[in-house]
Each structure stands twice: as structure tokens, then as C-alpha cells.
Design a protein around this motif. Structure first.
Motif, PDB file in Angstrom:
ATOM      1  N   ARG A  32       0.845  -1.184   0.000  1.00  0.00           N
ATOM      2  CA  ARG A  32       0.000   0.000   0.000  1.00  0.00           C
ATOM      3  C   ARG A  32       0.886   1.241   0.000  1.00  0.00           C
ATOM      4  N   GLU A  33       0.470   2.226  -0.777  1.00  0.00           N
ATOM      5  CA  GLU A  33       1.175   3.502  -0.773  1.00  0.00           C
ATOM      6  C   GLU A  33       0.940   4.167   0.570  1.00  0.00           C
ATOM      7  N   ARG A 109      -3.292  -6.133  -5.429  1.00  0.00           N
ATOM      8  CA  ARG A 109      -3.078  -4.713  -5.116  1.00  0.00           C
ATOM      9  C   ARG A 109      -4.217  -4.169  -4.259  1.00  0.00           C
ATOM     10  N   TRP A 110      -5.456  -4.508  -4.636  1.00  0.00           N
ATOM     11  CA  TRP A 110      -6.617  -4.048  -3.883  1.00  0.00           C
ATOM     12  C   TRP A 110      -6.570  -4.596  -2.452  1.00  0.00           C
ATOM     13  N   CYS A 111      -6.234  -5.882  -2.307  1.00  0.00           N
ATOM     14  CA  CYS A 111      -6.145  -6.486  -0.964  1.00  0.00           C
ATOM     15  C   CYS A 111      -5.080  -5.794  -0.117  1.00  0.00           C
ATOM     16  N   VAL A 112      -3.943  -5.508  -0.721  1.00  0.00           N
ATOM     17  CA  VAL A 112      -2.880  -4.805   0.002  1.00  0.00           C
ATOM     18  C   VAL A 112      -3.364  -3.420   0.431  1.00  0.00           C
ATOM     19  N   ASP A 113      -4.023  -2.708  -0.470  1.00  0.00           N
ATOM     20  CA  ASP A 113      -4.517  -1.363  -0.155  1.00  0.00           C
ATOM     21  C   ASP A 113      -5.592  -1.375   0.926  1.00  0.00           C
ATOM     22  N   HIS A 114      -6.295  -2.481   1.082  1.00  0.00           N
ATOM     23  CA  HIS A 114      -7.391  -2.577   2.051  1.00  0.00           C
ATOM     24  C   HIS A 114      -7.084  -3.563   3.176  1.00  0.00           C
ATOM     25  N   ALA A 115      -5.812  -3.867   3.371  1.00  0.00           N
ATOM     26  CA  ALA A 115      -5.417  -4.891   4.351  1.00  0.00           C
ATOM     27  C   ALA A 115      -5.901  -4.580   5.755  1.00  0.00           C
ATOM     28  N   LEU A 118      -9.611  -5.604   5.772  1.00  0.00           N
ATOM     29  CA  LEU A 118      -9.954  -6.821   5.044  1.00  0.00           C
ATOM     30  C   LEU A 118     -10.283  -7.999   5.959  1.00  0.00           C
ATOM     31  N   ARG A 119      -9.480  -8.236   6.969  1.00  0.00           N
ATOM     32  CA  ARG A 119      -9.696  -9.393   7.844  1.00  0.00           C
ATOM     33  C   ARG A 119     -11.084  -9.346   8.486  1.00  0.00           C
ATOM     34  N   ASP A 120     -11.446  -8.192   9.044  1.00  0.00           N
ATOM     35  CA  ASP A 120     -12.757  -8.081   9.689  1.00  0.00           C
ATOM     36  C   ASP A 120     -13.889  -8.171   8.676  1.00  0.00           C
ATOM     37  N   ASP A 121     -13.716  -7.554   7.496  1.00  0.00           N
ATOM     38  CA  ASP A 121     -14.754  -7.610   6.461  1.00  0.00           C
ATOM     39  C   ASP A 121     -14.984  -9.042   5.988  1.00  0.00           C
ATOM     40  N   VAL A 122     -13.895  -9.778   5.776  1.00  0.00           N
ATOM     41  CA  VAL A 122     -14.008 -11.157   5.297  1.00  0.00           C
ATOM     42  C   VAL A 122     -14.648 -12.032   6.367  1.00  0.00           C
TER      43      VAL A 122
END
Length: 192
Positions: A32-33, A109-115, A118-122
Motif C-alpha cells: 500500500r502507498e 493490489r486491492w487487498c494490500v490497499d485494504h489490508a 480486510l480481515r474483519d470484512d471477510v
């Protein structure tokens, strides 16, 4: 070599996949940037003792993949489920030959940007869908299988949110549920 100064040290890893909040590929690291004011993330590089053939090759374009693969699977529960399963992999961590690799790389890339979320959403998505799909009193196997189908649904919906599939919202969920219900229906009568 050890005494040679380096402008910025890097962390070397010997396997592809998630390392902290970065996804390392044999020829590229997706990170992620940093937001304004955040420090640059530590450089992470893939380093192997032997030659490695990367399974993450890219051919064609993401737009072409979306129109020739993803769009043609919409409305077909089995194809949509299969594509959703492909997106599920990193969450744990003809046309296809002409256009492949882009969706997977953009997904990473999207997963990295939303890491961070992501865990809680999944986890929350899996729990919500499994609770809707799996009957009270169902066997442990049905619960486990229901969660696997729910994971594919969540992955497909997140890939849709990321702009990768072109599917309408709910397409991946409907496909996964149809496949789960077909699996349930194929079980011997009374074994739920």
C-alpha cells in the motif's frame, strides 16, 4: 559485501505470499502507498536459492479479461462461483489464455490497499452468509462447507467492489449459494 553501505535495507523472503501487509511475488512486491505523513514501508524482496517460474504471469488487459471472462460468467452460478474461488485464494493468501494475470494482480493490489479492514470484512461476511445459509442443527461438515462457499461469495463480492468483475452486486453471493444448495441437495437424505 556485508560492509557495503546500502541506501535502504530490504527484508528478503524466500516464499511468495503475504508478509505483514505486503504481498510478495517472485518479481514484484505489492504494498500500500503510505498516506501523507506515514513512513515508507520496509522494502521486501523475494529471494530464492534457485530459479523460480512465476505463476503470476500477465497477458492481455484487465478490461479484456473483464469483458471476455468475467462478463460471460455472470448469470451462470458455476462459472461465477469458480471465478469467485480464484479470488478467494489470497484471502487465506481461449479468452483466459489471451487475457490472464491482470485480475489476479489487481486483486492483490486491492487487498494490500485494504489490508487494514480486510480481515474483519471477510470474517464478518463469512459469518453473516453462513448464518443465513446453514440451518440450525446442521452437522459440523455442513457448517464447514457452508463457510467455504461463503468465503468464495465474499471474495467475489469484494472483487466486484474492487471493480474487477463487472458483475452486479450480489452475483457472486447468489452463485455461491446456488452451488452450496446443490451440494446440500446431493447429500444423502437425512444427512444435513
Amino acid at each position: 559485501m556485508q560492509s557495503t553501505p546500502t541506501p535502504s535495507p530490504a527484508h528478503a523472503v524466500d516464499r511468495a505470499g503475504w508478509h505483514s501487509r505486503a504481498f510478495v511475488l517472485p518479481r514484484e512486491t505489492l504494498q500500500r502507498e503510505p498516506a501523507e505523513g506515514e513512513p515508507e514501508p520496509e522494502a521486501i524482496v523475494f529471494q530464492s536459492g534457485g530459479a523460480v517460474e512465476s505463476p503470476f504471469k500477465v497477458r492481455g488487459t484487465l478490461d479484456a479479461w473483464r469483458s471476455t471472462v468475467a462478463a460471460k460468467s455472470a448469470g451462470n452460478s458455476r462459472l461465477t462461483f469458480a471465478v469467485s474461488c480464484a479470488f478467494a485464494g489470497p484471502l487465506l493468501a481461449g479468452a483466459t489464455e489471451a487475457n490472464h494475470g491482470h485480475a489476479g494482480r489487481e486483486w492483490l493490489r486491492w487487498c494490500v490497499d485494504h489490508a487494514d479492514e480486510l480481515r474483519d470484512d471477510v470474517r464478518g461476511g463469512i459469518e453473516r452468509l453462513a448464518a443465513q445459509w446453514v440451518a440450525d442443527g446442521a452437522s459440523g461438515q455442513v457448517h464447514r462447507v457452508g463457510r467455504r462457499f461463503a468465503l468464495a461469495a465474499v471474495a467475489g463480492e469484494l472483487a466486484t467492489d474492487a471493480g474487477l468483475t463487472g458483475w452486479p452486486q450480489g452475483e457472486a453471493t447468489a452463485a455461491a449459494r446456488a452451488c452450496f444448495e446443490a451440494w446440500l441437495a446431493a447429500r444423502p437424505e437425512g444427512v444435513q
